[in-house]
Design an enzyme around this catalytic site. Structure first.
Site, short mmCIF file in Angstrom:
data_model
loop_
_atom_site.label_atom_id
_atom_site.label_comp_id
_atom_site.label_asym_id
_atom_site.label_seq_id
_atom_site.Cartn_x
_atom_site.Cartn_y
_atom_site.Cartn_z
N GLU A 1 0.85 -1.17 -0.14
CA GLU A 1 -0.02 0.04 0.11
C GLU A 1 0.94 1.39 0.06
OE1 GLU A 1 -0.56 -2.69 1.86
OE2 GLU A 1 -2.77 -3.13 1.86
N PHE B 1 -11.84 -7.82 13.22
CA PHE B 1 -10.82 -8.09 12.28
C PHE B 1 -10.40 -7.05 11.25
CE2 PHE B 1 -9.33 -10.31 8.40
CZ PHE B 1 -8.03 -10.65 8.83
N GLN B 2 -9.15 -6.73 11.12
CA GLN B 2 -8.51 -5.62 10.30
C GLN B 2 -9.25 -4.39 10.59
OE1 GLN B 2 -8.44 -7.11 6.15
NE2 GLN B 2 -6.54 -7.91 6.71
N LYS C 1 -17.87 -1.27 5.59
CA LYS C 1 -18.28 -2.03 4.08
C LYS C 1 -19.83 -2.15 4.20
CE LYS C 1 -17.19 -6.58 2.54
NZ LYS C 1 -16.53 -8.10 2.95
N MET D 1 24.54 8.95 2.68
CA MET D 1 24.38 10.22 3.32
C MET D 1 24.37 10.19 4.82
SD MET D 1 23.73 13.36 2.80
CE MET D 1 23.01 14.19 1.28
#
Lengths: 584, 189
Positions: A52, A114-115, A164, A482
């Site tokens: 993502e 969940f999630q 949802k 760096m």
């Protein structure tokens, strides 16, 4: 015309109405209804990324190279949290994004489902604004609002969290409103009295300098055009931040090069010595100012910014102008012309004479080696061989990024994509994918370091799947360059964890993904290898083995003002005081 | 910058309202912030203060226009003039924030706070508490044989003074609402 439809269908319809042609995303349980709708249409293209974070950076690359908002679609929980780095990156660099996240159904919110994650809570400080839509009837209007907020005023990322059950339920679709909502209307016209003060200052200044930033690019191509006209007409020197490169062409005669910590000697000395500084869409970032109390001590400072909070945040401004760069520059130009196009020619001639002296330092000079490829040499050759192309450049973060900014020339806005504010390693590769999706026939190159590149290397799968011929030009020094440079200069050459002992074979890695790999380590082969990369029709990983211990100069050490730059030739040990070492 | 004739307090122009220099003096300002009454708006305001390291001395919030979905947040904050200007500009940047008014700069204003004080004592102390409450125009809103709850309204300083006096007289609990403030005169925000 009123239309009943499901929330999921509304999302796709609203995106179409907003003129979206591509979405970067990754499916999951909480966004399945929207993915089902995406499956059943052909107007919006979906690019399946591999992580993502990659989706958000790709959308940033798309947005930065087109000027249109980038759109991201991810699922709830881990989908949303993985997107947070990219969203923060977009906030810091003012990139317009609309991020759509799935959420557990409304009746499960708050139950640690969940999630489930508190997505609007987590992203509140890293978005310009966000919404949790609990009612399908509000969904389409919210998405239209989201596009308006993301792209007006100072652009930035916004997020719409969609449970949802809201995606499944039906309601009436609200079409895109003809006019923008009244409650969010940032000021675009500058105050004429302030503009008059600026024009007066332009007429009398002996040592003026334009200091421009990403705001010019965000304001659109017209702003860059107006800036060019104003610079040419006044004959003032111009420098730019990392984010503003390309607004004024690198080949322009008034161009001083980039300023700041790794900016050019002449640009930083012009900033230090000027009597009129005209800040156009930049924000006095600490990479630019160095030590604040010694920053450009004798100048009057004008600051044009669409965001009132940028003005007087760090540096006190004498002529503050709140407004969109394009609108303000147009007013400045018109007023200055109508008052007789006056400038202080005598003062300017002396000022340019000083600048010519500083230019003689030739601060970017380096000594090519016949045995090893110097990174500066690699970029000089890349520039020479690609500048005639229709070219977009992305970078990761680190030494290679600064060298790219120093040695590559940008002639137009929206051609340069880099993570400036947040400094996100792993930005460049997915951003190059986004830019290539937007410009399929152009040459898109990501100038990378091997360490940054590995942070989002999974996106090779995306590049290969969609046949995106992105060129990954990796300056491989087998070091976190760096970090190593700072450890050398600041931490007694104790190189704590700044190299990797287990780098992959990049050629084999490319082949494993079904792409092309090229390795080059001999300066004599470099040009042919670069041409091979350009001419190959498909994604390429170019593993350019470079000098391992090259440092990036010029450099303003932390805690020092602009006139205390380190140039490569001088000794650099013990130059940064204890106070400076605290700064990043 | 008064020559600009820009209405003071208007968020869009806050950059023009700067006092002349970047002074180190700490100032206390009372801000009235009119916001859209939507979920999370208070979290946005508080998150701004904690995220950017600003002080909150007092904060009150309540819906003031049910039909128009408007809430009013009154914030008392302390900082240098530069920080105060930053706070106002940053508040103005929050999308559901409609207006930011600096009541301290925009002219005279009144500030009021309400407090409840529970005082438990007997004998002379109980009588003295009641007598002082009368002087401060505090009301008794609950009473038992051993306790009073006083309700007092006034400036924060008045409430401080009353609470200080009540402490030796048996003050055991104190609840304060925080400041509500409004500019004097006929003009409305």
């Amino acid at each position: 015309m009123t239309r009943q439809m499901t929330g999921a269908k509304m999302v796709v319809q609203a995106l179409k109405d907003q003129g979206v042609d591509v979405v970067f995303g990754y499916p999951g349980g909480a966004v399945l209804p929207i993915y089902d709708e995406i499956f059943q249409q052909n107007d919006i293209r979906h690019i399946l990324v591999r992580h993502e974070q990659g989706a958000v950076h790709a959308a940033e690359g798309y947005a930065r190279s087109t000027g249109k908002p980038g759109v991201v679609l991810v699922t709830s929980g881990p989908g949303a949290t993985n997107a947070v780095t990219g969203i923060t990156d977009a906030l810091m660099d003012s990139i317009p994004l609309v991020v759509l996240t799935g959420q557990v159904p409304t009746f499960l919110i708050g139950t640690d489902g969940f999630q489930e994650a508190d997505t609007v809570g987590i992203t509140r400080p890293c978005t310009k604004h966000n919404w949790l839509v609990k009612d399908t009837a509000r969904l389409s209007a919210t998405i239209h609002e989201a596009f308006h907020v993301a792209s007006s005023g100072r652009p930035g990322p916004v997020l719409v969290d969609i449970p949802k059950d809201v995606q499944f339920a039906s309601a009436e679709y609200q079409p895109r409103p003809r006019s923008a909502p009244s409650y969010y209307q940032p000021q675009v016209k500058g105050d004429m009295q302030q503009i008059e003060l600026l024009v007066e200052a332009i007429e009398y200044a002996e040592r003026p300098v334009f200091y421009t930033g990403g705001g010019v690019i965000n304001s659109g191509p017209a702003a860059s055009q107006l800036l060019r006209e104003l610079v040419e007409a006044t004959g003032f020197p111009i420098t730019s931040t990392l984010m503003g490169l390309g607004a004024y062409p690198a080949s322009g005669k008034n161009w001083l090069g980039m300023l700041g910590m790794h900016g050019l000697y002449e640009a930083n000395l012009a900033m230090h010595g000027c009597d009129l500084m005209i800040n156009v869409g930049a924000r006095f970032d600490d990479r630019i100012t160095g030590r604040v109390d010694a920053f450009s001590p004798r100048s009057r400072k004008a600051h044009i910014d669409v965001d009132p909070s940028s003005i007087n945040k760090v540096i006190k401004t004498d002529i503050p102008i709140v407004g969109d760069v394009g609108h303000v520059l147009e007013d400045v130009l018109n007023l200055w012309k109508s008052r007789g196009r006056k400038v202080n020619r005598e003062g300017l001639a002396k000022w340019w004479a000083s600048i010519s002296e500083w230019r003689k330092t030739d601060c970017l000079a380096f000594k090519p080696s016949p045995q090893t490829i110097k990174p500066q040499h690699a970029l000089t050759r890349l520039e020479a061989l690609t500048k005639s192309y229709d070219r977009y450049i992305c970078t990761e973060v680190g030494q290679h990024q600064m060298w790219a900014a120093q040695y590559l020339g940008f002639e137009d806005p929206n051609r340069w994509m880099t993570s400036g504010g947040l400094g996100t390693m792993g930005y460049g590769f997915p951003a190059s994918i986004g830019a290539q999706v937007a410009h399929p026939d152009s040459l898109v190159i990501n100038v990378a370091g091997e360490a940054s590149w590995l942070m989002n290397m999974q996106e090779m799968g995306t590049a290969v799947q969609y046949r995106l011929p992105v060129k990954q030009f990796i300056l491989n020094n087998e070091r976190l360059g760096m970090v190593r440079q700072w450890q050398q200069l600041l931490h007694g050459e104790r190189y704590s964890h700044s190299w990797s002992e287990a780098l992959p074979d990049f050629v084999k890695l490319a082949e494993a993904f079904g792409a092309k790999g090229i390795q080059c380590k001999d300066p004599a082969d470099l040009d042919d290898a670069i041409m091979e990369m350009i001419e190959y029709d498909g994604p390429v990983i170019f593993d350019c083995l470079v000098e391992k211990h090259e440092n990036c100069f010029p450099m303003i050490p932390s805690g020092e003002p602009h006139n205390k730059m380190l140039l490569g030739k001088s000794g650099t040990d013990e130059t940064i005081g204890a106070k400076g070492a605290i700064l990043v | 910058m008064s020559a600009l004739h820009i209405k003071k307090g208007s968020t869009k122009h806050s950059a023009y309202n700067l006092r002349p220099n970047f002074s180190d003096v700490q100032e206390t300002h009372t801000l009235a912030v009119l916001v859209e009454n939507e979920p999370g708006v208070l979290a946005r305001v508080i998150g701004l203060f904690s995220g950017r390291g600003y002080n909150i001395d007092s904060l009150t919030v309540a819906e003031v226009d049910h039909q128009g979905h408007r809430s009013r947040i009154t914030i008392v904050t302390t900082g240098t003039p530069q920080v105060i200007e930053q706070i106002k500009a940053q508040l103005g940047r929050i999308v559901p924030v409609h207006e930011v008014h600096d009541l301290t700069v925009e002219g005279a204003s009144v500030e009021r706070e309400l407090a409840l004080l529970k005082v438990t004592s007997g004998g002379d102390k109980r009588v003295e508490a009641l007598r002082l409450a009368d002087i401060f125009r505090a009301n008794v809103v609950d009473s038992t044989l051993e306790s009073f709850i006083f309700q007092i309204t006034g400036s924060p300083e008045k409430i401080d003074a009353f609470a200080d006096l009540m402490r030796p007289l048996g003050l055991v609990e104190l609840a304060r609402t925080g400041v509500a403030a409004m500019a004097r005169g006929q003009e409305a925000l």
